[in-house]
Design a protein around this motif. Structure first.
Motif, PDB file in Angstrom:
ATOM      1  N   UNK A 182      71.570  13.106   9.313  1.00  0.00           N
ATOM      2  CA  UNK A 182      71.514  12.352  10.566  1.00  0.00           C
ATOM      3  C   UNK A 182      72.553  13.141  11.564  1.00  0.00           C
ATOM      4  N   UNK A 183      73.307  14.005  11.245  1.00  0.00           N
ATOM      5  CA  UNK A 183      74.089  14.793  11.951  1.00  0.00           C
ATOM      6  C   UNK A 183      73.497  15.750  12.609  1.00  0.00           C
ATOM      7  N   UNK A 184      72.253  16.074  12.101  1.00  0.00           N
ATOM      8  CA  UNK A 184      71.322  17.229  12.776  1.00  0.00           C
ATOM      9  C   UNK A 184      70.440  16.362  13.726  1.00  0.00           C
ATOM     10  N   UNK A 185      70.683  16.156  15.163  1.00  0.00           N
ATOM     11  CA  UNK A 185      69.767  15.520  16.018  1.00  0.00           C
ATOM     12  C   UNK A 185      68.442  16.182  15.988  1.00  0.00           C
ATOM     13  N   UNK A 186      68.229  17.417  16.318  1.00  0.00           N
ATOM     14  CA  UNK A 186      66.675  17.790  16.288  1.00  0.00           C
ATOM     15  C   UNK A 186      65.821  17.333  14.943  1.00  0.00           C
ATOM     16  N   UNK A 187      66.547  17.523  13.665  1.00  0.00           N
ATOM     17  CA  UNK A 187      65.801  17.337  12.512  1.00  0.00           C
ATOM     18  C   UNK A 187      65.745  15.550  12.477  1.00  0.00           C
ATOM     19  N   UNK A 188      66.736  14.927  12.868  1.00  0.00           N
ATOM     20  CA  UNK A 188      66.522  13.526  12.704  1.00  0.00           C
ATOM     21  C   UNK A 188      65.336  12.951  13.884  1.00  0.00           C
ATOM     22  N   UNK A 207      69.454   8.442  18.820  1.00  0.00           N
ATOM     23  CA  UNK A 207      70.787   8.822  19.198  1.00  0.00           C
ATOM     24  C   UNK A 207      71.754   8.236  18.565  1.00  0.00           C
ATOM     25  N   UNK A 208      71.847   6.848  18.786  1.00  0.00           N
ATOM     26  CA  UNK A 208      72.788   5.865  18.055  1.00  0.00           C
ATOM     27  C   UNK A 208      73.140   6.323  16.807  1.00  0.00           C
ATOM     28  N   UNK A 209      72.172   6.435  15.918  1.00  0.00           N
ATOM     29  CA  UNK A 209      72.393   6.826  14.644  1.00  0.00           C
ATOM     30  C   UNK A 209      72.846   8.121  14.317  1.00  0.00           C
ATOM     31  N   UNK A 210      72.539   9.037  15.042  1.00  0.00           N
ATOM     32  CA  UNK A 210      73.242  10.512  15.337  1.00  0.00           C
ATOM     33  C   UNK A 210      74.746  10.463  15.525  1.00  0.00           C
ATOM     34  N   UNK A 211      74.820   9.641  16.400  1.00  0.00           N
ATOM     35  CA  UNK A 211      76.281   9.448  16.765  1.00  0.00           C
ATOM     36  C   UNK A 211      77.137   8.806  15.878  1.00  0.00           C
ATOM     37  N   UNK A 212      76.536   7.575  15.123  1.00  0.00           N
ATOM     38  CA  UNK A 212      77.335   7.081  13.994  1.00  0.00           C
ATOM     39  C   UNK A 212      77.767   8.346  13.058  1.00  0.00           C
TER      40      UNK A 212
END
Length: 106
Positions: free
Chosen positions: A45-51, A21-26
């Motif tokens: 990384x902007x797509x949280x479910x895929x990440x 989630x921290x990578x996604x937020x970045x």
């Protein structure tokens, strides 16, 4: 000037969801485009479910390519490395400068 850098990452252990989630937020809060690639799978990384799915299915036996696109890509890499410092072994794989008249399709 925009840069594209790629890094070879080897997982030491599973990545906790809070770090994903921290990578996604970045990725969402910055101007960077961050992608992870393994075999034929790629995660933005902007797509949280895929990440989350990408890291959930990642094996310690295979490497992951981290691709960062944006100004000062090295700084973004340092931020991601701080987030994942206890979970990965990483090394700079390649670094490229991208000019305005060039494009890369992911």
């Amino acid at each position: 000037m925009n840069e594209i850098s790629s890094y070879q990452i080897y997982l030491n252990n599973k990545i906790p969801t809070k770090d994903i989630i921290r990578i996604h937020q970045l990725a969402v809060e910055s101007s960077y485009n961050i992608y992870l690639y393994r075999d034929s799978a790629i995660a933005d990384a902007k797509n949280l479910p895929k990440l989350i799915s990408f890291f959930f299915l990642s094996s310690k036996k295979k490497s992951i390519k981290l691709i960062i696109d944006g100004e000062d890509a090295k700084n973004c890499y340092k931020e991601i490395k701080q987030i994942l410092d206890n979970h990965i072994e990483a090394q700079l794989r390649a670094e490229h400068k991208v000019y305005n008249n060039q494009s890369i399709v992911v």
